[in-house]
Design an enzyme around this catalytic site. Structure first.
Site, PDB file in Angstrom:
ATOM      1  N   GLU A 166       0.797  -1.238   0.000  1.00  0.00           N
ATOM      2  CA  GLU A 166       0.000   0.000   0.000  1.00  0.00           C
ATOM      3  C   GLU A 166       0.828   1.285   0.000  1.00  0.00           C
ATOM      4  O   GLU A 166       0.860   2.033   0.980  1.00  0.00           O
ATOM      5  CB  GLU A 166      -0.954   0.003   1.200  1.00  0.00           C
ATOM      6  CG  GLU A 166      -1.934  -1.149   1.193  1.00  0.00           C
ATOM      7  CD  GLU A 166      -3.066  -1.004   2.211  1.00  0.00           C
ATOM      8  OE1 GLU A 166      -2.968  -0.134   3.083  1.00  0.00           O
ATOM      9  OE2 GLU A 166      -4.045  -1.750   2.103  1.00  0.00           O
ATOM     10  N   GLU A 351      -5.900  -8.209   0.303  1.00  0.00           N
ATOM     11  CA  GLU A 351      -6.545  -7.842   1.571  1.00  0.00           C
ATOM     12  C   GLU A 351      -7.976  -7.418   1.297  1.00  0.00           C
ATOM     13  O   GLU A 351      -8.240  -6.659   0.374  1.00  0.00           O
ATOM     14  CB  GLU A 351      -5.861  -6.648   2.269  1.00  0.00           C
ATOM     15  CG  GLU A 351      -4.575  -6.958   2.950  1.00  0.00           C
ATOM     16  CD  GLU A 351      -3.976  -5.741   3.658  1.00  0.00           C
ATOM     17  OE1 GLU A 351      -4.730  -4.849   4.111  1.00  0.00           O
ATOM     18  OE2 GLU A 351      -2.745  -5.690   3.726  1.00  0.00           O
TER      19      GLU A 351
END
Ligand code: FCB
Length: 438
Positions: A166, A351
């Protein structure tokens, strides 16, 4: 009901995900301080001033935790290596740190679990933070060194490698919004971090290829940007946020450029000669990881500095994080990525999950329907032709949810932080039924 694995394509990978700082316990095993330890030690940054010093004590309880992954019926386990554990001062090796990951991947092999490694899930050594962290180009090369050390030790036993988790969180959330370590609110710092985190990815990919490592990717997060109205200024607000969040990283990696709508504000603050790094950033990958949780609604905020937008609360049911439940966004990103960027490259949902105020004895039925909705969204994307190869639930355990401390519970397994007792929740049992073979 959670769709059964038999309703997914043959070979589809189901996994659970965690990250080092959130579960291991940063005070164990000779790890050095990371910028999360120092961020947490500063009043006002983290709820209840919680840190990852003990976390889920996974450093000592990893075998029990891998047993929980296996018993749920998962095929794979996504974990990360802590830079400050492996290199406490950012440079010098801590043999105990590498030994830990060696035991961990052997433990996965012993259970028939496929290891999906993420090299960097946010625990930057404090010593490198002292030198400017992701504002400093040098950090990218130190990350390359860390990458080599980890891969030389465990690269022979991991199935895939992701460089960075991320980048939007590493750069924007942490250097512009100030919500994560190092807690800066500075556009120049943010612009540098937006570029350097991608350069670090490029440096690492080059070193990984040189070592002969296979199956290389990166994990990007995506957040659906809805406009607050169909007025031109709100449409622009959503488009700018979409450019910063959803296009900056994907466009750099897959198209070799940055989006104009984001450059409007960031170009004056990027490091000199940033264009010459784009070929390294855009090296060919073998897969892309997609993290998806929610959407946000954006409106124009004309009296503020660039990007001159503000968030407006949405009407949908929300999780404990206050995030709207919006599975359509997952389907939307998977099809958009396939069409505009990845074009047949394997994708994984690396995720997806939700926080809920869980107690060990109360069934988390809301999580079961959350998972069902997002599995369905993944199946719709596959039916639309997306090359989606797997789905990892975030997270195996309740854990340290960064600035939210231990209050927000994302786990399939409840953790009592006083006793470290693990209790599988109803959603863990529901997934076990959905993942059972025959
Ligand atoms: C993601 C992070 C992960 C976790 C979830 C809830 O942004 O990658 O560590 O905190 O959100």
């Amino acid at each position: 009901m959670i769709p059964h694995r038999a309703s997914f394509p043959e070979g589809f990978v189901f996994g659970a995900a965690t990250a080092a700082y959130q579960i291991e316990g940063s005070s164990f095993g000779g790890a050095g301080p990371s910028h999360w330890d120092t961020f947490a030690a500063t009043p006002g940054n983290v709820k209840h001033a919680d840190s990852g010093a003990i976390a889920c004590d996974h450093y000592h309880r990893w075998a029990e935790d891998l047993d929980l992954v296996k018993a749920a019926g998962f095929d794979a386990y996504r974990f990360s290596t802590s830079w400050s554990r492996v290199m406490p001062d950012g440079v010098t090796i801590n043999p105990e740190g590498l030994d830990f990951y060696d035991r961990l991947v052997d433990g996965m092999a012993a259970r028939g679990l496929r290891p999906f490694l993420t090299l960097y899930h946010w625990d930057l050594p404090a010593a490198l933070s002292d030198k400017g962290g992701w504002r400093n180009r040098e950090t990218c090369h130190r990350f390359g060194d860390f990458t080599e050390e980890v891969i030389r030790r465990i690269g022979d036993r991991v199935e895939t490698v992701a460089t960075i988790n991320e980048p939007w969180c590493v750069a924007w959330l942490s250097h512009f919004l100030g919500a994560h370590a190092p807690g800066l609110r500075d556009i120049r710092a943010a612009a540098r971090a937006m570029h350097h985190i991608l350069l670090a990815h490029g440096v690492a990919i080059e070193r990984l290829r040189a070592l002969g490592q296979k199956n290389l990717g990166i994990v990007l997060n995506f957040d659906h940007a809805s406009p607050a109205s169909d007025r031109a200024e709100d449409l622009r607000a959503a488009a700018v946020q979409d450019a910063i969040f959803n296009r900056w990283f994907a466009q750099a990696i897959f198209q070799g450029s940055y989006p104009d709508l984001a450059l409007e504000g960031l170009a004056p603050h990027l490091p000199p000669r940033w264009q010459s790094d784009l070929p390294l950033i855009g090296q060919k990958l073998d897969w892309l990881g997609v993290n998806y949780y929610t959407r946000h609604i954006h409106a124009a905020a004309p009296d503020t500095a660039w990007p001159a937008t503000r968030e407006v609360p949405g009407p949908l049911p929300k999780t404990q994080m206050g995030w709207e439940i919006y599975p359509e966004g997952l389907q939307g990103f998977l099809t958009r990525l396939e069409r505009d960027y990845t074009k047949g490259l394997p994708l994984y949902v690396t995720e997806n999950g939700m926080a809920n105020d869980d107690h060990a004895d109360i069934p988390d039925t809301v999580r079961e329907s959350f998972i069902a909705g997002h599995f369905q969204a993944a199946q719709n994307a596959i039916a639309a032709g997306v090359n989606l190869r797997g789905f990892f639930y975030w997270s195996l355990l309740d854990n340290y949810e960064w600035a939210e401390g231990y209050e927000k519970r994302f786990g399939l397994v409840h953790v009592d932080y006083n006793t470290q007792v693990r209790t599988p929740k109803a959603s863990w049992h529901a997934l076990q039924r959905a993942l059972a073979r025959n």
